[in-house]
Design an enzyme around this catalytic site. Structure first.
Site: not given
Ligand code: UD1
Ligand code: UDP
Length: 370
Positions: A205
């Protein structure tokens, strides 16, 4: 002692769960929980409350998705009146997401003490939005709780006073250990028709991997090759779904069925719950990921992990754990995966203080210091 704890995105939930549990055991602490709403889908947020036994948030800010500036600003705007009303003795933030940084800055400017759990991690790569969040958060915090020795070293190099730094271990591993019995009972392998040690788990991601079509296509082509030898399960993050949909129109490596991804050896599924995810990872043969948390979980579970990034802010997972940081070049990924699949699994020893007691240490220190 009133403490406002902040959560917002998926990786925050498994970090806050043991901390709130430890706080609730202390009669002198009144813990409140604020959910910023950075993540909001049930599969990215809601389900973790139940699975990890986190109390319902006292306040939901419902910030949602947006650009970095929008998301950060909305958390700050919506959190400020909450903190003014509650007047907590401390705000506690975890991890490195936008909600973490926004909450820390808001509290510091209101002259409220701030604690950062998972402080000091540095990838030294400012192209990563999380690196900026880490640096800014640590700069305004009063208590810096570090998971590994590199965190301590990095903070000292940045001129942080050593009295603010506390090496406590890893709260993410507290959650993993506390729920071991629960995830050991998960039926996810049966549901997906998988056999122990006979499949790999993929998560992707990071914007650097999934927002650029050519990089993502290269990664998918490498995964297709690996899946010919070892079937892969890929719970797809919402950011990545959009990117894969666009890619499927131009690439031979990504195929959509009616409305789901159907790649031959790669089983693409929706994000799974924490307990099913831990069960999937613990029984896998190999993990390919760009996640921060997963580098740590595989280290403790003894599962070989290939990190598809150029760097890691968690070097202890390489020196003590099962992690190899190999970048995003397809040929290297295929080569490294083949080499790993050729050697038997080896038992691993968890890094110092990754023992399931980190949250207790955090809370003991807060009680003592405040
Ligand atoms: C965010 C964090 C990242 C973390 C990740 C964990 C920042 C800068 N990034 O990245 O460090 O590793 O979360 O998963 O804070 N979206 C949905 N549903 C949701 C949430 C998001 O559809 O519940 C979609 C939206 O289109 C959104 C995109 O995912 O624009 C990205 O979400 P965002 O929270 O901005 O960043 P992540 O890539 O999730
Ligand atoms: N995780 C989960 N379901 C999934 C993928 C991840 O429960 O399908 C959990 C897992 O414990 C992982 C945590 O979510 O360590 C955080 O994951 P993510 O990759 O979203 O964030 P990051 O650690 O890169 O910030």
């Amino acid at each position: 002692m009133k403490i406002v704890n902040i959560v917002g995105a998926r990786p925050n939930f498994m970090k806050i769960a043991p901390i709130i549990k430890a706080m609730r055991k202390r009669p002198q602490i009144c813990p409140l929980l604020v959910h910023t709403g950075q993540h909001y889908d049930a599969s990215m947020a809601g389900r973790f409350f139940e699975e990890l036994d986190i109390p319902r948030p006292d306040v939901s800010l419902d910030v949602g998705s947006g650009s970095h500036a929008f998301q950060t600003a909305e958390v700050m705007k919506r959190l400020e009146p909450v903190l003014e009303r509650e007047k907590p003795d401390l705000v506690l933030v975890v991890g490195d997401v936008n909600s973490t940084m926004a909450a820390a800055v808001t509290a510091a400017k209101l002259k409220i003490k701030v604690a950062h759990v998972e402080a000091g991690l540095r990838s030294f790569d400012r192209d990563m939005p999380e690196e900026i969040n880490r640096i800014v958060t640590d700069a305004v915090c009063d208590f810096l709780f570090v998971t590994e020795e590199s965190g301590q070293t990095n903070l000292l190099h940045e001129g942080v006073c050593k009295d603010k730094i506390f090496f406590v271990g890893n709260v993410m591993i507290d959650s993993l250990e506390a729920s071991r019995k629960l995830w050991a009972q998960s039926r996810i392998l049966d549901t997906l028709n998988l056999r122990k040690s006979d499949y790999g788990v993929v998560t992707l991601h990071r914007p650097s991997n999934v927002d650029d079509m050519r990089t993502l296509e290269g990664l998918m082509s490498a995964l297709c090759t690996i899946s010919e030898r070892c079937p892969l399960v890929f719970p797809v993050h919402p950011r990545t779904i959009g990117a894969l949909k666009s890619l499927s129109r131009v690439s031979d490596h990504v195929h959509f069925g009616k409305d789901t991804l159907v790649n031959k050896g790669i089983r693409c599924i929706d994000p799974v719950g924490y307990l099913d995810f831990m069960a999937l990872v613990a029984s896998s043969r190999i993990v390919l990921t760009d996640s921060g948390g997963l580098q740590e979980e595989t280290t403790v579970l003894g599962i070989p992990c290939l990190t598809l990034r150029e760097n890691t802010e968690r070097p202890v997972t390489v020196t003590h754990g099962t992690n190899r940081v190999i970048g995003s070049t397809p040929s290297r990924i295929e080569k490294e995966a083949a080499a790993l699949l050729d050697i038997p699994l080896r038992p691993s020893i968890p890094p110092p203080l990754w023992d399931g007691q980190a949250a207790e240490r955090v809370v003991n220190i807060l009680v003592e210091q405040l």
